[in-house]
Design a protein around this motif. Sequence first.
Motif, PDB file in Angstrom:
ATOM      1  N   ALA A 263     -18.807   0.437  55.220  1.00 27.56           N
ATOM      2  CA  ALA A 263     -17.719  -0.078  56.057  1.00 27.56           C
ATOM      3  C   ALA A 263     -16.368   0.125  55.384  1.00 27.56           C
ATOM      4  O   ALA A 263     -15.373   0.450  56.043  1.00 27.56           O
ATOM      5  N   MET A 264     -16.308  -0.053  54.073  1.00 26.53           N
ATOM      6  CA  MET A 264     -15.060   0.164  53.342  1.00 26.53           C
ATOM      7  C   MET A 264     -14.620   1.622  53.418  1.00 26.53           C
ATOM      8  O   MET A 264     -13.442   1.920  53.591  1.00 26.53           O
ATOM      9  N   GLY A 345     -15.573  -3.910  66.728  1.00 22.86           N
ATOM     10  CA  GLY A 345     -14.955  -3.757  65.420  1.00 22.86           C
ATOM     11  C   GLY A 345     -14.718  -2.315  65.043  1.00 22.86           C
ATOM     12  O   GLY A 345     -14.849  -1.944  63.875  1.00 22.86           O
ATOM     13  N   ALA A 346     -14.392  -1.468  66.009  1.00 23.16           N
ATOM     14  CA  ALA A 346     -14.136  -0.071  65.702  1.00 23.16           C
ATOM     15  C   ALA A 346     -12.791   0.080  65.004  1.00 23.16           C
ATOM     16  O   ALA A 346     -11.967  -0.827  64.989  1.00 23.16           O
ATOM     17  N   THR A 347     -12.585   1.266  64.418  1.00 25.41           N
ATOM     18  CA  THR A 347     -11.347   1.533  63.719  1.00 25.41           C
ATOM     19  C   THR A 347     -10.148   1.323  64.636  1.00 25.41           C
ATOM     20  O   THR A 347     -10.084   1.867  65.728  1.00 25.41           O
ATOM     21  N   ALA A 382     -10.449  -3.956  54.543  1.00 31.96           N
ATOM     22  CA  ALA A 382     -10.813  -5.372  54.398  1.00 31.96           C
ATOM     23  C   ALA A 382     -11.330  -5.944  55.711  1.00 31.96           C
ATOM     24  O   ALA A 382     -12.254  -6.763  55.720  1.00 31.96           O
ATOM     25  N   THR A 383     -10.733  -5.515  56.835  1.00 31.24           N
ATOM     26  CA  THR A 383     -11.156  -6.035  58.142  1.00 31.24           C
ATOM     27  C   THR A 383     -12.606  -5.690  58.437  1.00 31.24           C
ATOM     28  O   THR A 383     -13.414  -6.554  58.793  1.00 31.24           O
ATOM     29  N   SER A 384     -12.949  -4.417  58.301  1.00 37.04           N
ATOM     30  CA  SER A 384     -14.318  -3.984  58.610  1.00 37.04           C
ATOM     31  C   SER A 384     -15.323  -4.598  57.650  1.00 37.04           C
ATOM     32  O   SER A 384     -16.431  -4.988  58.057  1.00 37.04           O
TER      33      SER A 384
END
Length: 431
Positions: A263-264, A345-347, A382-384
């Motif tokens: 994810a990062m 939660g996509a980019t 950080a969000t993902s």
Amino acid sequence: MNIFKKLHIQVLAAILLAIVFGLLAPKQAVQMKPLGVGFIALLKMMLGPIIFCTVVHGVGHIKDYRKLGRLGIKTLVYFEVVSTLAMLVGWATVTLAQPGTGLHAHDLADGGAAAAAVIKAGTTGDFSFTHFLLSIIPHTLLSAFTSGDILPVLFVSLLTGFALSAVSKPDWVAFRLLEEAQAIVFKILGFIMRLSPIGAFGAMAAAVGGYGGTTLLYLLRYILTYYGATLIFIFVILGIVAGMAGFSILRILSLIKEEIILAMGTGASEVAFPRLVTKLKQAGCDEVAVGFILPAGYSFNIDGACLYMACGLGFISQATDTPLSWSQQLALLAVMFLTSKGGAGATGGALVKLTASLQSTHVLPMGGVGLLFGIDRVLGVATSTTNVIGNAVATLVVSRWEGLFNREQFDAMLHERKQSARPELAASPRG
């Protein structure tokens, strides 16, 4: 070396190489973006089939619907409480740190064009509660798998699972077909995951090459504040929640470290979803719990997006010298409570939701979105990551509450992973 055969080590190495490449050759690094976009598209392609097979197979074996009802109520209550805490942590952190004070962004170039671009690219619009509920129902059964949203797929999967439970027998051929379909889907996923180092390299290289240098230094204070808010939420809020259910947050992070790194590297929590399904079932969570909680969490429990929106609104208020009264702050938090829901939660999804909140309230200048537009990819790491951790914790905790968790299997998996990471200790005799 054997260590480089591990997928998460390959992803981590690709991220480090991408950072160096982006700093040394930014123009060429930006051209690597299609590698990241393509990999994310491949993973999103698999979400619908994985959710359908997992949910239908799990729900199809349920004969006690009251048990599923209890699971659903506890899951949704958990989501709303924890996501609200995420917004409060983000808002409090920005209020105390004041990263935007003195920036005087009203003197900068207007960001209205950037905001308009975000709105056009995203799926903003009517965020009323009625519209949100109606959006769960797909136009057709097949369109649920082509819309790109998780909730319609989950809705169709639950209906199919209920129908299968009502008319089938344990040895019915439909269950065998589902198991075979699951095997095929996860085999395809295995092929795709081999490309994750390439996808992580492309996404990170484009981010550093396009947004590094001056912009990141200019907004470094806010970036550090936001990352601080995510760490507080993960280790304090999620740590307490996990502790109340008998888990250590550090052990959970160790369990899902590969998904965290993925994810990062890509900046999208969606890419970790397929692996989380498998990982959490192997770690002792019942298939029914994983099949229901995890897909729902990617729409109702997007903790990282809640943090992003709360921090972003506070920062824009400070940076544009637009003070907010207590009533305006409460109104904004209420709007965010609604607009944060939906999506996987996509980019860039959190930026779209933040823009929608600004557009619907008119309390803060839309030009403030331009401040975050350039660093969204940096914040997205950080969000993902927070989205992935939050939904893993939710699945483990609610499964434990409902008695759908095998603690011995969880401990055995962690022990096995620890031994595989330190083979020299496993092989050495004990004196």
